[in-house]
Design an enzyme around this catalytic site. Structure first.
Site, PDB file in Angstrom:
ATOM      1  N   ASN A  15     -21.138  17.458  32.458  1.00 17.30           N
ATOM      2  CA  ASN A  15     -21.771  16.547  33.413  1.00 17.30           C
ATOM      3  C   ASN A  15     -20.679  15.658  33.990  1.00 17.30           C
ATOM      4  O   ASN A  15     -20.197  14.739  33.328  1.00 17.30           O
ATOM      5  CB  ASN A  15     -22.841  15.715  32.704  1.00 17.30           C
ATOM      6  CG  ASN A  15     -23.441  14.646  33.620  1.00 17.30           C
ATOM      7  OD1 ASN A  15     -23.275  14.690  34.825  1.00 17.30           O
ATOM      8  ND2 ASN A  15     -24.128  13.676  33.030  1.00 17.30           N
ATOM      9  N   LYS A  17     -20.875  13.507  36.250  1.00 16.96           N
ATOM     10  CA  LYS A  17     -21.376  12.210  36.722  1.00 16.96           C
ATOM     11  C   LYS A  17     -20.799  11.943  38.122  1.00 16.96           C
ATOM     12  O   LYS A  17     -20.638  12.883  38.903  1.00 16.96           O
ATOM     13  CB  LYS A  17     -21.068  11.113  35.714  1.00 16.96           C
ATOM     14  CG  LYS A  17     -21.626  11.439  34.322  1.00 16.96           C
ATOM     15  CD  LYS A  17     -21.587  10.279  33.376  1.00 16.96           C
ATOM     16  CE  LYS A  17     -22.183  10.684  32.030  1.00 16.96           C
ATOM     17  NZ  LYS A  17     -22.290   9.535  31.105  1.00 16.96           N
ATOM     18  N   HIS A 101     -31.620  12.074  32.715  1.00 17.42           N
ATOM     19  CA  HIS A 101     -30.476  11.457  32.049  1.00 17.42           C
ATOM     20  C   HIS A 101     -30.746   9.968  31.880  1.00 17.42           C
ATOM     21  O   HIS A 101     -31.382   9.336  32.722  1.00 17.42           O
ATOM     22  CB  HIS A 101     -29.197  11.683  32.861  1.00 17.42           C
ATOM     23  CG  HIS A 101     -27.953  11.346  32.113  1.00 17.42           C
ATOM     24  ND1 HIS A 101     -27.499  10.059  31.975  1.00 17.42           N
ATOM     25  CD2 HIS A 101     -27.070  12.135  31.441  1.00 17.42           C
ATOM     26  CE1 HIS A 101     -26.385  10.065  31.261  1.00 17.42           C
ATOM     27  NE2 HIS A 101     -26.098  11.303  30.927  1.00 17.42           N
ATOM     28  N   GLU A 103     -29.029   7.453  32.351  1.00 21.10           N
ATOM     29  CA  GLU A 103     -28.565   6.620  33.466  1.00 21.10           C
ATOM     30  C   GLU A 103     -29.565   6.644  34.608  1.00 21.10           C
ATOM     31  O   GLU A 103     -29.752   5.638  35.308  1.00 21.10           O
ATOM     32  CB  GLU A 103     -27.182   7.093  33.911  1.00 21.10           C
ATOM     33  CG  GLU A 103     -26.113   6.779  32.876  1.00 21.10           C
ATOM     34  CD  GLU A 103     -24.884   7.660  32.946  1.00 21.10           C
ATOM     35  OE1 GLU A 103     -24.034   7.544  32.049  1.00 21.10           O
ATOM     36  OE2 GLU A 103     -24.777   8.479  33.898  1.00 21.10           O
ATOM     37  N   GLU A 173     -29.455  12.891  23.855  1.00 23.50           N
ATOM     38  CA  GLU A 173     -28.302  12.036  24.099  1.00 23.50           C
ATOM     39  C   GLU A 173     -28.658  10.603  23.709  1.00 23.50           C
ATOM     40  O   GLU A 173     -29.291   9.886  24.480  1.00 23.50           O
ATOM     41  CB  GLU A 173     -27.895  12.077  25.577  1.00 23.50           C
ATOM     42  CG  GLU A 173     -27.342  13.405  26.043  1.00 23.50           C
ATOM     43  CD  GLU A 173     -26.557  13.250  27.323  1.00 23.50           C
ATOM     44  OE1 GLU A 173     -25.426  13.739  27.380  1.00 23.50           O
ATOM     45  OE2 GLU A 173     -27.071  12.634  28.279  1.00 23.50           O
ATOM     46  N   GLY A 179     -20.619   7.576  26.505  1.00 26.21           N
ATOM     47  CA  GLY A 179     -19.488   6.875  27.109  1.00 26.21           C
ATOM     48  C   GLY A 179     -18.947   5.734  26.285  1.00 26.21           C
ATOM     49  O   GLY A 179     -18.096   4.982  26.747  1.00 26.21           O
ATOM     50  N   SER A 217     -20.490  11.312  23.582  1.00 28.40           N
ATOM     51  CA  SER A 217     -19.120  11.207  23.056  1.00 28.40           C
ATOM     52  C   SER A 217     -18.727  12.419  22.218  1.00 28.40           C
ATOM     53  O   SER A 217     -18.105  12.285  21.153  1.00 28.40           O
ATOM     54  CB  SER A 217     -18.945   9.906  22.262  1.00 28.40           C
ATOM     55  OG  SER A 217     -19.113   8.772  23.097  1.00 28.40           O
TER      56      SER A 217
END
Length: 260
Positions: A15, A17, A101, A103, A173, A179, A217
């Site tokens: 991904n 991003k 996701h 985000e 996730e 991150g 991560s």
């Protein structure tokens, strides 16, 4: 357990991003095309920013890697400025679409019901939706992980048919590990994956074979241990997918990992 796992597709998906420029993309994608024999046992894909779909298609269409987008609209077409329809992505050879996701959920207010509709729209366009679920640190610390993740996957189970559900991929996730450099322990990750697999199988026994990925991560030095867990079939990779050496090492770990 080994026989059951053998039925499931192993995936490692990058991904990107909101990263990438034309020259950087080309160098990265050409390096990934060197994956070679890894792709015989693990399916490898990249989900790129929508403006780079044409470039990705041009570079990858004759190779073994799959590509896709990081989001699709819940609508097929219409007055939805800034949205990308799943059918549009499919016209550029995309076969994957990340939906839900964390985000998107956090920054764009996407509910689990909207995520389910996006998964359905992706399926209708012939894409494989990678449905993301995960809890925040506060939710984990208060013991709400299963309640949160269960509600997120239940919205999808309630919206899609069994036939549609058989075509999805689910990615766990944990928000607190994305991150941050902090990954869930192998036991923590396995526990949630086992919970998700049981939730899917409770809907229909055949859904126990749905591919489950871990994201958060993932790095070359922890990938093999994570992928060796009984219910983890690969990874959805963020930052490490932007470094060809690291991403290919993670793909190799998925290829060589054996269920514990």
């Amino acid at each position: 357990m080994a026989n059951e796992r053998a039925k499931r597709t192993k995936w490692v998906v990058g991904n990107w991003k909101m990263h990438g420029r034309l020259a950087e993309n080309e160098a990265l994608l050409r390096a990934l095309l060197q994956a070679g024999s890894v792709t015989e046992t693990v399916r490898i894909g990249v989900c790129v920013p929508a403006p780079y779909l044409a470039q990705t298609e041009a570079l990858l269409r004759s190779g073994p890697l799959a590509w896709g987008v990081q989001d699709v609209s819940a609508y097929a077409h219409g007055a939805y400025t800034g949205e990308t329809a799943a059918e549009m992505a499919a016209e550029f050879g995309a076969t994957l679409a990340i939906v839900g996701h964390s985000e998107r959920r956090a920054y764009h207010g996407e509910t689990s019901e909207v995520v389910a509709l996006k998964a359905q729209r992706a399926l209708a366009a012939g894409l494989t939706p990678i449905v993301c679920v995960g809890e925040t640190l506060q939710q984990r610390e208060t013991g709400a992980t299963q309640a949160v993740v269960g509600a997120q996957i239940d919205a999808v189970l309630d919206t899609l048919s069994v036939q549609e559900l058989a075509r999805i991929v689910v990615a766990y996730e944990p928000v607190w590990a994305i991150g941050t450099g902090k990954s869930a322990t192998v036991d923590e990750a396995q526990q949630v994956h086992a919970f998700l697999r049981a939730r899917l199988a409770a809907k229909d026994a055949g859904l126990g074979d749905v591919t489950l990925l871990y994201g958060g991560s993932v790095k070359p030095d922890n990938a093999e241990a994570l992928f060796g867990q009984a219910d983890i079939d690969g990874g959805l990779i963020g930052g490490a997918s932007l470094k060809s050496h690291d991403f290919l090492a993670i793909c190799m770990a998925a290829s060589t990992a054996r269920a514990v």
